[in-house]
Scaffold this motif. Structure first.
Motif, PDB file in Angstrom:
ATOM      1  N   LYS A  79     -75.961  37.365  24.689  1.00 34.94           N
ATOM      2  CA  LYS A  79     -75.935  37.034  23.255  1.00 34.94           C
ATOM      3  C   LYS A  79     -74.996  35.847  23.020  1.00 34.94           C
ATOM      4  O   LYS A  79     -73.928  35.775  23.617  1.00 34.94           O
ATOM      5  CB  LYS A  79     -75.389  38.231  22.465  1.00 34.94           C
ATOM      6  N   GLY A  80     -75.400  34.966  22.166  1.00 26.84           N
ATOM      7  CA  GLY A  80     -74.527  33.844  21.818  1.00 26.84           C
ATOM      8  C   GLY A  80     -74.778  32.603  22.665  1.00 26.84           C
ATOM      9  O   GLY A  80     -74.355  31.510  22.291  1.00 26.84           O
ATOM     10  N   TYR A  81     -75.444  32.751  23.824  1.00 27.47           N
ATOM     11  CA  TYR A  81     -75.719  31.569  24.654  1.00 27.47           C
ATOM     12  C   TYR A  81     -76.790  30.713  23.984  1.00 27.47           C
ATOM     13  O   TYR A  81     -77.809  31.234  23.533  1.00 27.47           O
ATOM     14  CB  TYR A  81     -76.193  31.992  26.058  1.00 27.47           C
ATOM     15  N   ARG A  82     -76.549  29.416  23.893  1.00 21.96           N
ATOM     16  CA  ARG A  82     -77.541  28.527  23.258  1.00 21.96           C
ATOM     17  C   ARG A  82     -78.277  27.740  24.331  1.00 21.96           C
ATOM     18  O   ARG A  82     -77.653  27.001  25.110  1.00 21.96           O
ATOM     19  CB  ARG A  82     -76.855  27.573  22.282  1.00 21.96           C
ATOM     20  N   GLU A  83     -79.582  27.921  24.392  1.00 26.06           N
ATOM     21  CA  GLU A  83     -80.386  27.215  25.398  1.00 26.06           C
ATOM     22  C   GLU A  83     -80.448  25.719  25.060  1.00 26.06           C
ATOM     23  O   GLU A  83     -80.540  25.338  23.895  1.00 26.06           O
ATOM     24  CB  GLU A  83     -81.823  27.767  25.414  1.00 26.06           C
ATOM     25  N   ILE A  93     -82.353  21.906  25.466  1.00 16.64           N
ATOM     26  CA  ILE A  93     -83.755  21.468  25.607  1.00 16.64           C
ATOM     27  C   ILE A  93     -84.058  20.961  27.020  1.00 16.64           C
ATOM     28  O   ILE A  93     -85.162  21.134  27.519  1.00 16.64           O
ATOM     29  CB  ILE A  93     -84.170  20.416  24.537  1.00 16.64           C
ATOM     30  N   TRP A  94     -83.050  20.369  27.706  1.00 17.45           N
ATOM     31  CA  TRP A  94     -83.344  19.812  29.036  1.00 17.45           C
ATOM     32  C   TRP A  94     -83.594  20.904  30.071  1.00 17.45           C
ATOM     33  O   TRP A  94     -84.101  20.616  31.133  1.00 17.45           O
ATOM     34  CB  TRP A  94     -82.241  18.869  29.500  1.00 17.45           C
ATOM     35  N   ASP A  95     -83.208  22.162  29.748  1.00 18.68           N
ATOM     36  CA  ASP A  95     -83.462  23.251  30.696  1.00 18.68           C
ATOM     37  C   ASP A  95     -84.882  23.795  30.588  1.00 18.68           C
ATOM     38  O   ASP A  95     -85.278  24.635  31.411  1.00 18.68           O
ATOM     39  CB  ASP A  95     -82.474  24.403  30.458  1.00 18.68           C
ATOM     40  N   HIS A  96     -85.653  23.355  29.580  1.00 25.70           N
ATOM     41  CA  HIS A  96     -86.978  23.956  29.372  1.00 25.70           C
ATOM     42  C   HIS A  96     -88.097  22.980  29.018  1.00 25.70           C
ATOM     43  O   HIS A  96     -89.269  23.341  29.127  1.00 25.70           O
ATOM     44  CB  HIS A  96     -86.888  25.041  28.280  1.00 25.70           C
ATOM     45  N   ALA A  97     -87.757  21.757  28.580  1.00 26.87           N
ATOM     46  CA  ALA A  97     -88.819  20.878  28.055  1.00 26.87           C
ATOM     47  C   ALA A  97     -89.881  20.564  29.112  1.00 26.87           C
ATOM     48  O   ALA A  97     -91.080  20.788  28.889  1.00 26.87           O
ATOM     49  CB  ALA A  97     -88.200  19.589  27.514  1.00 26.87           C
ATOM     50  N   ALA A  98     -89.459  20.079  30.291  1.00 25.02           N
ATOM     51  CA  ALA A  98     -90.454  19.724  31.318  1.00 25.02           C
ATOM     52  C   ALA A  98     -91.186  20.975  31.803  1.00 25.02           C
ATOM     53  O   ALA A  98     -92.420  20.984  31.916  1.00 25.02           O
ATOM     54  CB  ALA A  98     -89.764  19.013  32.489  1.00 25.02           C
ATOM     55  N   GLY A 154     -84.603  35.444  23.902  1.00 26.44           N
ATOM     56  CA  GLY A 154     -84.871  35.091  25.303  1.00 26.44           C
ATOM     57  C   GLY A 154     -86.121  34.241  25.400  1.00 26.44           C
ATOM     58  O   GLY A 154     -86.715  33.865  24.385  1.00 26.44           O
ATOM     59  N   ILE A 155     -86.504  33.917  26.625  1.00 27.69           N
ATOM     60  CA  ILE A 155     -87.700  33.087  26.836  1.00 27.69           C
ATOM     61  C   ILE A 155     -88.653  33.819  27.781  1.00 27.69           C
ATOM     62  O   ILE A 155     -88.237  34.378  28.807  1.00 27.69           O
ATOM     63  CB  ILE A 155     -87.308  31.704  27.417  1.00 27.69           C
ATOM     64  N   LEU A 156     -89.934  33.817  27.402  1.00 26.99           N
ATOM     65  CA  LEU A 156     -90.973  34.475  28.198  1.00 26.99           C
ATOM     66  C   LEU A 156     -92.072  33.466  28.477  1.00 26.99           C
ATOM     67  O   LEU A 156     -92.420  32.666  27.615  1.00 26.99           O
ATOM     68  CB  LEU A 156     -91.638  35.629  27.421  1.00 26.99           C
ATOM     69  N   ALA A 157     -92.644  33.530  29.658  1.00 29.24           N
ATOM     70  CA  ALA A 157     -93.811  32.694  29.947  1.00 29.24           C
ATOM     71  C   ALA A 157     -94.804  33.527  30.737  1.00 29.24           C
ATOM     72  O   ALA A 157     -94.422  34.263  31.658  1.00 29.24           O
ATOM     73  CB  ALA A 157     -93.393  31.463  30.747  1.00 29.24           C
ATOM     74  N   THR A 158     -96.060  33.445  30.358  1.00 30.95           N
ATOM     75  CA  THR A 158     -97.119  34.161  31.077  1.00 30.95           C
ATOM     76  C   THR A 158     -98.473  33.586  30.644  1.00 30.95           C
ATOM     77  O   THR A 158     -98.517  32.506  30.041  1.00 30.95           O
ATOM     78  CB  THR A 158     -97.033  35.692  30.821  1.00 30.95           C
TER      79      THR A 158
END
Ligand code: A3P
Ligand code: MG
Length: 471
Positions: free
Chosen positions: A400-404, A406-411, A444-448
């Motif tokens: 909780k509190g961690y801010r993602e 954009i460079w960790d997810h954009a590509a 959180g982040i989910l991908a499927t």
């Protein structure tokens, strides 16, 4: 012991040291018939492709010399795969006001060409003629050998205590330098992870020298750019070009120079991740994953130290996702897994438990009946592996509190969506890259894939209710 698939085998890194027989000069190389053959072949290829035209000397021209660069490529077991040679111009003899901005190199790197083609398509530039004489893909900062060499001595502690290496800064300086050089535009904007603050301090001078040497060596070895030797001030400037905040208007490049720094430092997975935002949407993504095997790493598959490694994923909005080897094989179109059977849907998560709750993902996997153990690897290599169907799900639950960022997810995000996948936050909302450096998202982040997403969202909701303390 805890069911984690340990990955990748460290053995593959044992082969990353430069073989002692690689020559560093023409006189050393010419003593060996194998290197003479390699130079001969290369020279014939340059002639066949009419790479140059012989003209009489002109007294007003600055005549540059050229030199051979040698590289030995190895199989995973250490045996020699190929001897590669390049003839490169001595660009460091170019002179201001005379020929500084001319390109004399007879070689070009396929990766660079691909990136530039993608840029041209994304920006709607007309492509008049593309004449690739010889296409080469070879060592850059994405090289395993460079990784190994850097690991010996160059890990620094940033003020936030996260490991940062000369490679992070060097990669950012290099990509920033190349983008600005290739895109001469007043509105060039780059959002990148590193800043030069620590390097401008007295204590950062030695590191800055190492970065400068690394970047200059990489440019000379690569041979695609004939530029004068870059100074430490050039490095600081190139790193600081990445200071943009991004946002919902205009175009912004987004760069993670070494994503998964902890994986890089451990000798495991890492990625160089570059994306282009246009009016807040990701329209282009390139992920270079130097340690990712070309073969699938999913589920229960046993990995071998003989697996060939080095993958490049690239995706353009509306045009699909492609993967090729970093060695320069032809790109193949990739697609996410189409399974709708959650029991056979193996999943990826962070290697670092501090980055993503393994308890929560384990609870979600149990609800879905997933049989395979989690595949834990660092960096956006997870998005790459997902895009080619190695597994069917990617789960990420920071505290909780961690801010993602954009460079960790954009590509990674466009690489997965263009391969037919869906990327969302824990509430099912698509990721919003238009808000600046941070992704403000729910939990959180989910991908499927599309078929599994509703089931996955339900399992996530239930697990979050049952063990809220996991975050
Ligand atoms: N406490 C934390 N929680 C979640 N993510 C974190 C984190 N600390 C760092 N990260 C991010 O996680 C990224 C690595 O992702 P992964 O866990 O998938 O390997 C890091 O990228 P860098 O290595 O580029 O800094 C960093 O941005
Ligand atoms: Mg990162």
């Amino acid at each position: 012991m805890d069911g984690t698939v340990p990955y990748p085998s460290r053995k593959c890194l044992a082969t990353t040291v430069t073989p002692s027989e690689t020559p560093t000069s023409y006189s050393a190389a010419s003593k060996h018939s194998e290197w003479r053959d390699a130079m001969n072949q290369e020279y014939q290829a340059l002639l066949q492709n009419h790479t140059w035209t012989v003209v009489p000397p002109n007294p007003s021209s600055n005549v540059l010399g050229c030199r051979w660069v040698y590289r030995t490529k190895l199989h995973a077991d250490g045996s020699i795969k190929r001897r590669k040679v390049w003839l490169v111009a001595k660009g460091y003899h170019q002179q201001p006001d005379l020929d500084l901005h001319e390109t004399f190199s007879p070689v070009v790197k396929a990766l660079t060409i691909r990136l530039i083609l993608s840029l041209a398509v994304a920006r709607g530039w007309p492509l008049c003629q593309i004449d690739i004489q010889n296409a080469f893909l070879h060592g850059t900062l994405t090289d395993q050998k460079v990784q190994k060499a850097l690991l010996q001595s160059d890990v620094q502690a940033k003020s936030d205590k996260s490991p940062v290496t000369v490679a992070d800064y060097g990669s950012q300086a290099l990509v920033s330098f190349v983008l600005e050089r290739e895109l001469p535009s007043d509105s060039f904007s780059l959002v990148a992870e590193e800043d030069s603050g620590d390097l401008r301090k007295e204590s950062g001078q030695e590191t800055l020298q190492r970065i400068t040497k690394l970047v200059n060596d990489t440019i000379v070895n690569d041979g695609s750019f004939s530029v004068p030797t870059l100074t430490m001030e050039d490095m600081l400037r190139a790193i600081d070009s990445g200071k943009s905040d991004g946002g919902s208007h205009g175009r912004h490049w987004v760069l993670d120079p070494i994503d998964g720094t902890k994986g890089f430092v451990r000798g495991d997975q890492y990625a160089i991740a570059l994306a282009l935002l246009d009016e807040g949407k990701v329209v282009l993504g390139v992920l270079a994953c130097p340690n990712l095997p070309l073969a699938s790493i999913g589920g229960n598959r046993l990995h071998s130290s003989h697996d060939e490694v080095g993958c490049l994923f690239f995706a353009k909005v509306g045009a699909g996702t492609y993967m090729q080897s970093l060695d320069g094989s032809s790109p193949i179109k990739v697609n996410v897994s189409t399974t709708d059977n959650s029991e056979e849907a193996s999943f990826f998560e962070s290697f670092e438990a501090a980055h993503s709750s393994h308890d929560l993902s384990s609870s979600i996997a149990k609800k879905l009946g997933v049989k395979a153990p989690p595949v834990r690897i660092d960096s956006q290599a997870k998005y790459g592996a997902l895009s080619r169907g190695d597994g069917a799900i990617y789960l990420r639950f920071p505290r909780k509190g961690y801010r993602e960022k954009i460079w960790d997810h954009a590509a990674g995000c466009i690489v997965v969506t263009e391969a037919g996948g869906v990327v969302a936050d824990a509430a099912g909302n698509p990721l919003d890259f238009s808000k600046g450096k941070y992704l403000d998202l729910d939990t959180g982040i989910l991908a499927t894939n599309e078929k599994l997403m509703p089931l996955l969202l339900k399992a996530v909701r239930e697990s979050l209710e049952e063990i809220p303390s996991a975050l």
